[in-house]
Design a protein around this motif. Sequence first.
Motif, PDB file in Angstrom:
ATOM      1  N   GLU A  43       0.828  -1.035  -0.056  1.00 40.13           N
ATOM      2  CA  GLU A  43      -0.137   0.009  -0.015  1.00 40.13           C
ATOM      3  C   GLU A  43       0.785   1.406   0.286  1.00 40.13           C
ATOM      4  O   GLU A  43       0.403   2.279  -0.392  1.00 40.13           O
ATOM      5  N   VAL A  44       2.032   1.298   0.615  1.00 38.49           N
ATOM      6  CA  VAL A  44       2.709   2.091   0.452  1.00 38.49           C
ATOM      7  C   VAL A  44       4.136   2.168  -0.412  1.00 38.49           C
ATOM      8  O   VAL A  44       5.027   3.182  -0.514  1.00 38.49           O
ATOM      9  N   ALA A  45       4.305   1.104  -1.139  1.00 38.72           N
ATOM     10  CA  ALA A  45       5.617   0.997  -2.069  1.00 38.72           C
ATOM     11  C   ALA A  45       5.438  -0.018  -3.039  1.00 38.72           C
ATOM     12  O   ALA A  45       4.512  -0.882  -2.902  1.00 38.72           O
ATOM     13  N   ARG A  46       6.096   0.091  -4.085  1.00 39.92           N
ATOM     14  CA  ARG A  46       5.828  -0.862  -5.316  1.00 39.92           C
ATOM     15  C   ARG A  46       7.051  -1.954  -5.039  1.00 39.92           C
ATOM     16  O   ARG A  46       8.178  -1.357  -5.002  1.00 39.92           O
ATOM     17  N   VAL A  47       6.889  -3.195  -5.088  1.00 36.49           N
ATOM     18  CA  VAL A  47       7.652  -4.317  -4.942  1.00 36.49           C
ATOM     19  C   VAL A  47       7.970  -4.792  -6.154  1.00 36.49           C
ATOM     20  O   VAL A  47       7.202  -5.433  -6.736  1.00 36.49           O
ATOM     21  N   LEU A  48       9.132  -4.663  -6.887  1.00 32.66           N
ATOM     22  CA  LEU A  48       9.487  -4.790  -8.246  1.00 32.66           C
ATOM     23  C   LEU A  48      10.600  -5.752  -8.453  1.00 32.66           C
ATOM     24  O   LEU A  48      11.396  -5.891  -7.509  1.00 32.66           O
ATOM     25  N   PRO A  49      10.561  -6.587  -9.644  1.00 31.00           N
ATOM     26  CA  PRO A  49      11.921  -7.483  -9.798  1.00 31.00           C
ATOM     27  C   PRO A  49      13.078  -6.417 -10.372  1.00 31.00           C
ATOM     28  O   PRO A  49      12.738  -5.409 -11.224  1.00 31.00           O
ATOM     29  N   SER A  50      14.112  -6.711  -9.670  1.00 32.74           N
ATOM     30  CA  SER A  50      15.272  -5.959 -10.357  1.00 32.74           C
ATOM     31  C   SER A  50      15.946  -6.414 -11.489  1.00 32.74           C
ATOM     32  O   SER A  50      16.050  -7.731 -11.654  1.00 32.74           O
ATOM     33  N   LYS A  51      16.592  -5.595 -12.105  1.00 32.35           N
ATOM     34  CA  LYS A  51      17.559  -6.073 -13.317  1.00 32.35           C
ATOM     35  C   LYS A  51      18.715  -6.816 -12.895  1.00 32.35           C
ATOM     36  O   LYS A  51      19.426  -7.512 -13.578  1.00 32.35           O
ATOM     37  N   MET A  52      19.264  -6.512 -11.466  1.00 31.37           N
ATOM     38  CA  MET A  52      20.333  -7.086 -11.152  1.00 31.37           C
ATOM     39  C   MET A  52      20.116  -8.327 -10.320  1.00 31.37           C
ATOM     40  O   MET A  52      19.513  -8.430  -9.181  1.00 31.37           O
ATOM     41  N   ARG A  53      20.700  -9.392 -10.886  1.00 25.12           N
ATOM     42  CA  ARG A  53      20.594 -10.864 -10.442  1.00 25.12           C
ATOM     43  C   ARG A  53      19.080 -11.222  -9.761  1.00 25.12           C
ATOM     44  O   ARG A  53      18.881 -11.892  -9.060  1.00 25.12           O
ATOM     45  N   ASN A  54      18.202 -10.364 -10.489  1.00 26.03           N
ATOM     46  CA  ASN A  54      16.573 -10.981 -10.124  1.00 26.03           C
ATOM     47  C   ASN A  54      16.545 -10.635  -8.543  1.00 26.03           C
ATOM     48  O   ASN A  54      15.737 -11.311  -8.007  1.00 26.03           O
ATOM     49  N   PHE A  55      17.096  -9.499  -8.033  1.00 27.42           N
ATOM     50  CA  PHE A  55      16.766  -9.247  -6.784  1.00 27.42           C
ATOM     51  C   PHE A  55      15.655  -8.513  -6.677  1.00 27.42           C
ATOM     52  O   PHE A  55      14.821  -8.272  -7.789  1.00 27.42           O
ATOM     53  N   ILE A  56      15.046  -7.965  -5.516  1.00 27.13           N
ATOM     54  CA  ILE A  56      13.897  -7.145  -5.401  1.00 27.13           C
ATOM     55  C   ILE A  56      14.247  -5.776  -5.219  1.00 27.13           C
ATOM     56  O   ILE A  56      15.090  -5.380  -4.522  1.00 27.13           O
ATOM     57  N   LEU A  57      13.490  -4.943  -5.803  1.00 31.18           N
ATOM     58  CA  LEU A  57      13.555  -3.565  -5.787  1.00 31.18           C
ATOM     59  C   LEU A  57      12.445  -2.814  -5.263  1.00 31.18           C
ATOM     60  O   LEU A  57      11.164  -3.271  -5.707  1.00 31.18           O
ATOM     61  N   ILE A  58      12.293  -2.011  -4.275  1.00 31.45           N
ATOM     62  CA  ILE A  58      11.286  -1.443  -3.698  1.00 31.45           C
ATOM     63  C   ILE A  58      11.330  -0.115  -3.760  1.00 31.45           C
ATOM     64  O   ILE A  58      12.321   0.559  -3.205  1.00 31.45           O
ATOM     65  N   LYS A  59      10.289   0.642  -4.234  1.00 34.64           N
ATOM     66  CA  LYS A  59      10.294   2.120  -4.470  1.00 34.64           C
ATOM     67  C   LYS A  59       9.025   2.617  -3.678  1.00 34.64           C
ATOM     68  O   LYS A  59       7.987   2.232  -3.840  1.00 34.64           O
ATOM     69  N   ALA A  60       9.246   3.457  -2.705  1.00 32.04           N
ATOM     70  CA  ALA A  60       8.349   3.966  -1.761  1.00 32.04           C
ATOM     71  C   ALA A  60       7.577   4.936  -2.682  1.00 32.04           C
ATOM     72  O   ALA A  60       7.892   5.802  -3.566  1.00 32.04           O
ATOM     73  N   LEU A  61       5.897   5.009  -2.506  1.00 39.48           N
ATOM     74  CA  LEU A  61       5.001   5.763  -3.380  1.00 39.48           C
ATOM     75  C   LEU A  61       5.165   7.035  -2.542  1.00 39.48           C
ATOM     76  O   LEU A  61       5.254   7.032  -1.473  1.00 39.48           O
ATOM     77  N   PRO A  62       4.898   8.203  -3.420  1.00 38.43           N
ATOM     78  CA  PRO A  62       5.045   9.622  -2.753  1.00 38.43           C
ATOM     79  C   PRO A  62       3.655   9.782  -2.199  1.00 38.43           C
ATOM     80  O   PRO A  62       2.691   9.149  -2.266  1.00 38.43           O
ATOM     81  N   LYS A  63       3.712  10.671  -1.041  1.00 36.87           N
ATOM     82  CA  LYS A  63       2.545  10.998  -0.293  1.00 36.87           C
ATOM     83  C   LYS A  63       1.291  11.618  -1.188  1.00 36.87           C
ATOM     84  O   LYS A  63       0.100  11.269  -0.871  1.00 36.87           O
ATOM     85  N   SER A  64       1.692  12.183  -2.328  1.00 37.59           N
ATOM     86  CA  SER A  64       0.594  12.737  -3.199  1.00 37.59           C
ATOM     87  C   SER A  64      -0.075  11.499  -3.927  1.00 37.59           C
ATOM     88  O   SER A  64      -1.336  11.707  -4.280  1.00 37.59           O
ATOM     89  N   GLU A  65       0.384  10.375  -3.835  1.00 37.70           N
ATOM     90  CA  GLU A  65      -0.409   9.154  -4.474  1.00 37.70           C
ATOM     91  C   GLU A  65      -1.193   8.425  -3.547  1.00 37.70           C
ATOM     92  O   GLU A  65      -1.972   8.083  -3.795  1.00 37.70           O
ATOM     93  N   THR A  66      -0.583   8.386  -2.041  1.00 39.94           N
ATOM     94  CA  THR A  66      -1.477   7.486  -1.230  1.00 39.94           C
ATOM     95  C   THR A  66      -2.486   8.343  -0.572  1.00 39.94           C
ATOM     96  O   THR A  66      -3.096   7.638   0.155  1.00 39.94           O
ATOM     97  N   GLY A  67      -1.808   9.574  -0.254  1.00 36.77           N
ATOM     98  CA  GLY A  67      -2.780  10.483   0.567  1.00 36.77           C
ATOM     99  C   GLY A  67      -2.392  10.727   2.153  1.00 36.77           C
ATOM    100  O   GLY A  67      -2.826  11.035   3.096  1.00 36.77           O
ATOM    101  N   PHE A  68      -1.190   9.762   2.393  1.00 42.39           N
ATOM    102  CA  PHE A  68      -0.932   9.700   3.985  1.00 42.39           C
ATOM    103  C   PHE A  68       0.712   9.619   3.936  1.00 42.39           C
ATOM    104  O   PHE A  68       1.361   8.860   2.700  1.00 42.39           O
ATOM    105  N   SER A  69       1.490   9.527   5.005  1.00 41.33           N
ATOM    106  CA  SER A  69       2.877   8.982   5.251  1.00 41.33           C
ATOM    107  C   SER A  69       2.727   8.457   6.771  1.00 41.33           C
ATOM    108  O   SER A  69       1.879   8.806   7.441  1.00 41.33           O
ATOM    109  N   ILE A  70       3.388   7.306   6.830  1.00 43.31           N
ATOM    110  CA  ILE A  70       3.595   6.707   8.170  1.00 43.31           C
ATOM    111  C   ILE A  70       5.237   7.034   8.725  1.00 43.31           C
ATOM    112  O   ILE A  70       6.087   7.399   7.923  1.00 43.31           O
TER     113      ILE A  70
END
Length: 308
Positions: free
Chosen positions: A281-308
């Motif tokens: 709900e607060v971040a995108r969990v994506l496949p990385s191009k580096m060794r199939n690791f996991i890349l997590i990008k936090a969503l901006p407050k303007s998209e979710t409407g809140f921050s924790i």
Amino acid sequence: MLEPMMYVGGAYKHSQLIELVEDLGGYILQKNIMQSEVVLLMLVPINDIPMVETKSKELLGKLTRAPLTGSEIATVAPTLAYHHLPHLDCDVAEFLRKQGAKTNMVGLARGVGKRICQLTAFERDLINEHDVAVFILGNYEHCIIEKSKKLYEGIEIPIVVTGAPELKTEDVPNATAYVGSFGRILHHLRHAEELRTLDKLAQVIGKVLDDVRVEIAKDPPSVAPPRIKKEIEENIAEIIDNLHPLPITLQMNGVRVKLPYEEYHEQIENIKFVEGVTMKEVARVLPSKMRNFILIKALPKSETGFSI
């Protein structure tokens, strides 16, 4: 707002500084103990820095601002062939690590020649996963300018270019910043003038990252990257036994988790914060191009409407 800081001092009673930073709402990003000396990389609330400085002096240590802390930088060479001097690339990458950054070296498959140089789609996407790209080019002004016209196509992150001639940044197309006095150096950088050039490069990259922080602050992330790191460490047991260096690598707006995407992405997406929201709900969990690791990008407050 959290400020990136570095503490260097004796190992004796350094735990008091760690407890203070955590009590103030900051984060300890990395701790390295070398015999009787400890180096702490941390994020400290900007209003509480005087308290941390007082404690550092009490412990007879040194506290300095480290703008490269919490960033991941790609050092890019046209190729890894000897005539493009991996010696220099390694020296730059290692120096930036000592300043608090996590660096990854990228050698291009088609980076040779000012007329035919180009990026592959994979290389472009891999570089874009970082916070800053440092392109380490050669001695000739015309070659640097011509390569800059097409070598950075599709790169969305800030680009710092190095080379031998002293050029103005505006003379290098598509570059965010340019640093001269590098070029094709035939030895490891160890002389005083060369070390001063490395210091200048670190300062320029630090300024670029500070500008990125200002832009991020205009629309802050819904969850701070150090908070993501902390939650993963507490909820994914396998990360403790992970042998990769920095199994959770901090970035300016997210983290890279060095675990297989297919096996762990659902566990990470369903991590629940004490505030009642889940990671997806607060971040995108994506496949990385580096060794199939996991890349997590936090969503901006303007998209979710809140921050924790």
